[in-house]
Design an enzyme around this catalytic site. Structure first.
Site, PDB file in Angstrom:
ATOM      1  N   LYS A   1     -14.925   7.146   9.433  1.00  0.00           N
ATOM      2  CA  LYS A   1     -13.537   7.135   8.951  1.00  0.00           C
ATOM      3  C   LYS A   1     -13.006   8.551   9.059  1.00  0.00           C
ATOM      4  CE  LYS A   1     -10.824   3.940   7.248  1.00  0.00           C
ATOM      5  NZ  LYS A   1     -10.922   2.502   7.584  1.00  0.00           N
TER       6      LYS A   1
HETATM    7  P1  NAD Z   1      -0.212   0.412   6.348  1.00  0.00           P
HETATM    8  O1  NAD Z   1       0.016   1.870   6.209  1.00  0.00           O
HETATM    9  O2  NAD Z   1       0.293  -0.309   7.540  1.00  0.00           O
HETATM   10  O3  NAD Z   1       0.370  -0.346   5.045  1.00  0.00           O
HETATM   11  C1  NAD Z   1       0.007  -0.001   3.743  1.00  0.00           C
HETATM   12  C2  NAD Z   1       0.908  -0.787   2.806  1.00  0.00           C
HETATM   13  O4  NAD Z   1       0.437  -0.629   1.464  1.00  0.00           O
HETATM   14  C3  NAD Z   1       2.362  -0.312   2.816  1.00  0.00           C
HETATM   15  O5  NAD Z   1       3.219  -1.430   2.696  1.00  0.00           O
HETATM   16  C4  NAD Z   1       2.435   0.543   1.540  1.00  0.00           C
HETATM   17  O6  NAD Z   1       3.746   0.644   1.034  1.00  0.00           O
HETATM   18  C5  NAD Z   1       1.552  -0.262   0.646  1.00  0.00           C
HETATM   19  N1  NAD Z   1       1.057   0.439  -0.526  1.00  0.00           N
HETATM   20  C6  NAD Z   1       0.522   1.681  -0.591  1.00  0.00           C
HETATM   21  N2  NAD Z   1       0.185   1.956  -1.865  1.00  0.00           N
HETATM   22  C7  NAD Z   1       0.509   0.856  -2.591  1.00  0.00           C
HETATM   23  C8  NAD Z   1       0.412   0.512  -3.962  1.00  0.00           C
HETATM   24  N3  NAD Z   1      -0.103   1.368  -4.834  1.00  0.00           N
HETATM   25  N4  NAD Z   1       0.846  -0.715  -4.361  1.00  0.00           N
HETATM   26  C9  NAD Z   1       1.360  -1.595  -3.486  1.00  0.00           C
HETATM   27  N5  NAD Z   1       1.468  -1.327  -2.175  1.00  0.00           N
HETATM   28  C10 NAD Z   1       1.066  -0.108  -1.752  1.00  0.00           C
HETATM   29  O7  NAD Z   1      -1.802   0.216   6.166  1.00  0.00           O
HETATM   30  P2  NAD Z   1      -2.698  -0.998   6.681  1.00  0.00           P
HETATM   31  O8  NAD Z   1      -3.216  -0.650   8.014  1.00  0.00           O
HETATM   32  O9  NAD Z   1      -1.976  -2.266   6.449  1.00  0.00           O
HETATM   33  O10 NAD Z   1      -3.942  -0.888   5.680  1.00  0.00           O
HETATM   34  C11 NAD Z   1      -3.912  -1.468   4.378  1.00  0.00           C
HETATM   35  C12 NAD Z   1      -5.339  -1.586   3.850  1.00  0.00           C
HETATM   36  O11 NAD Z   1      -6.103  -2.393   4.762  1.00  0.00           O
HETATM   37  C13 NAD Z   1      -6.110  -0.287   3.711  1.00  0.00           C
HETATM   38  O12 NAD Z   1      -6.989  -0.402   2.615  1.00  0.00           O
HETATM   39  C14 NAD Z   1      -6.915  -0.206   4.989  1.00  0.00           C
HETATM   40  O13 NAD Z   1      -8.058   0.597   4.872  1.00  0.00           O
HETATM   41  C15 NAD Z   1      -7.272  -1.675   5.148  1.00  0.00           C
HETATM   42  N6  NAD Z   1      -7.630  -2.079   6.514  1.00  0.00           N
HETATM   43  C16 NAD Z   1      -6.767  -1.893   7.555  1.00  0.00           C
HETATM   44  C17 NAD Z   1      -7.127  -2.327   8.827  1.00  0.00           C
HETATM   45  C18 NAD Z   1      -6.185  -2.237  10.000  1.00  0.00           C
HETATM   46  O14 NAD Z   1      -6.507  -2.805  11.054  1.00  0.00           O
HETATM   47  N7  NAD Z   1      -5.030  -1.608   9.872  1.00  0.00           N
HETATM   48  C19 NAD Z   1      -8.384  -2.911   9.042  1.00  0.00           C
HETATM   49  C20 NAD Z   1      -9.242  -3.101   7.964  1.00  0.00           C
HETATM   50  C21 NAD Z   1      -8.847  -2.684   6.700  1.00  0.00           C
END
Ligand code: NAD
Length: 418
Positions: free
Chosen positions: A107
């Site tokens: 990461k």
């Molecule tokens: P992103 O940046 O596209 O979206 C994050 C979202 O979470 C945004 O809408 C933001 O406003 C919201 N957010 C942030 N803090 C918040 C809070 N305290 N309360 C409510 N909403 C909040 O990120 P993403 O890629 O969608 O990733 C989201 C999660 O999924 C993370 O934990 C990431 O590690 C995990 N993840 C992502 C992927 C991927 O392919 N992008 C894969 C596996 C896991």
């Protein structure tokens, strides 16, 4: 004494020891399995639009390289630190191993609020971060991907920067790129699609008809929005959505596509349906069938776990549920958890497909990608559910046990160098 500290790493450590106890792993073997192989911290100076120079702290952690290159996303968020990045790398290892991918976990991250930078500043920071990482990463060493605060554009800048230094185009250095630069069809929606697919499996298991079921999604970025779209496409009513600016709830259900369009126009959910605003706590604890936390770590603590009124927690985010909350849920016994390393594995599975396609320079159709994704998730789902039943443990313990066992077996078979 270790470099890695803070509440998120502490949580990864606690979870690991629960699994190690379950698997009877001797104490003297545990540090070798848990502690990251390598970590790097860099300072990234860039020119700001107003003429100042600003310096941003960046990190990359490779948890292990036993099964192949390390693989993991890059997070741009204000509160990123080495402990959080290390914890996310550890979780990536168990996730890749559970899905039987030939990767260790990694990461990376930069401590920056990406919304505070102009597009030019963001490009400069992305390029400088990748440039600082060149001695540390490579298509056979460590392959980056998007995570919170980064996206396809960031990956295109990373790939271009790495390629400029190599003098040839190296698409396989990152996954989650735009399709036009060697990305794969289906990667953008892969994680959320997987969350919806597995939430659906969980509804089936509880014999709950999806067309009368409801869901609340926390986080409306890449994962949350696609999870909501995927569930809505299967007939589930999305009664709650939230991001860092607002939490919305309406029993009549939201038009998810309209919410996605609003975020595309305004960047945030705020302003989409102000009359439906509720508190962030309510957005987690109001009644629903599926609660999908798709934002940040540690949002379901022991107190929230006690207050949950859902039947299923489908963990789109990494590490949304604390070990203390897991204990509460185990005692309650009425909430089925699809654990993060299973539930959000769609992203890394399709990233693996992208890497394979880039290495072979032979590209698949979207149907082929989605079909292989669903078959891979189905295999993991069956393994986890069967193991949980056999060992009489929580689904998280079962999923992590399978992941840890695979890494451990490879380390044992390879032996210890020198
Ligand atoms: P992103 O940046 O596209 O979206 C994050 C979202 O979470 C945004 O809408 C933001 O406003 C919201 N957010 C942030 N803090 C918040 C809070 N305290 N309360 C409510 N909403 C909040 O990120 P993403 O890629 O969608 O990733 C989201 C999660 O999924 C993370 O934990 C990431 O590690 C995990 N993840 C992502 C992927 C991927 O392919 N992008 C894969 C596996 C896991």
């Amino acid at each position: 004494m270790t470099l890695f500290s803070g509440p998120v790493f502490e949580m990864a450590r606690q979870q690991f020891h629960i699994i190690a106890d379950h698997l009877d792993i001797p104490l003297d073997e545990r540090d070798r399995l848990l502690l990251p192989k390598r970590a790097i911290a860099v300072s990234c100076p860039i020119h700001m639009d107003d003429g100042r120079t600003a310096v941003f702290q960046g990190f990359r952690v490779q948890h292990h390289l036993t099964l192949g290159p390390a693989k993991g996303g890059t997070r741009f968020a204000a509160n990123v630190d080495l402990g959080e990045i290390a914890a996310l790398a550890v979780w990536m290892s168990w996730k890749c191993a559970l899905a039987e991918l030939p990767y260790g976990g990694a990461k990376g991250g930069v401590a920056v609020d990406p919304a505070s930078l102009s597009k030019r500043e963001l490009e400069a920071l992305s390029r400088r971060y990748m440039q600082e990482m060149i001695p540390f990463v490579g298509p056979r060493v460590d392959i980056m991907a998007p995570d919170m605060g980064t996206n396809e554009q960031t990956m295109a800048w990373f790939m271009d920067t790495y390629s400029m230094y190599q003098g040839v185009t190296v698409p396989e250095i990152v996954t989650g790129k735009p399709v036009g630069t060697g990305g794969t069809l289906g990667r953008r929606e892969a994680t959320g699609h997987g969350v919806a697919f597995l939430a659906f499996r969980a509804l089936e298991r509880l014999q709950r008809d999806p067309t009368t079921a409801t869901a609340i999604i926390q986080g409306f970025g890449n994962v949350g929005a696609h999870a909501a779209l995927g569930l809505a496409a299967r007939g589930v009513r999305i009664i709650g959505i939230s991001d860092h600016t607002v939490a919305l709830h309406d029993n009549a259900g939201f038009d998810v596509q309209q919410a996605v369009d609003h975020v595309a126009r305004h960047g945030v959910l705020k302003g989409f349906a102000d009359q439906a605003e509720v508190s962030a706590r309510e957005a987690l604890t109001l009644p629903c069938d599926v609660l999908a936390p798709c934002a940040v770590e540690r949002v379901i603590d022991a107190e929230i776990a006690q207050a949950l009124q859902c039947r299923i927690v489908a963990e789109g985010a990494n590490g949304p549920t604390t070990p203390e909350a897991d204990e509460v849920l185990a005692e309650r016994g009425d909430v089925f958890v699809v654990p993060d390393i299973l539930c959000n594995a769609g992203g890394v599975i399709v990233s693996y497909f992208e890497w394979v396609q880039d290495l072979q320079q032979y590209f698949w159709s979207r149907d082929e990608v989605m079909d292989r994704l669903e078959r891979a998730l189905e295999r993991s789902w069956i393994k986890v559910v069967e193991r949980a039943e056999k060992d009489e443990v929580a689904t998280r313990t079962a999923a992590m046990a399978i992941g840890v066992e695979r890494v451990r077996a490879a380390k044992m078979a390879r032996g210890l160098f020198p």
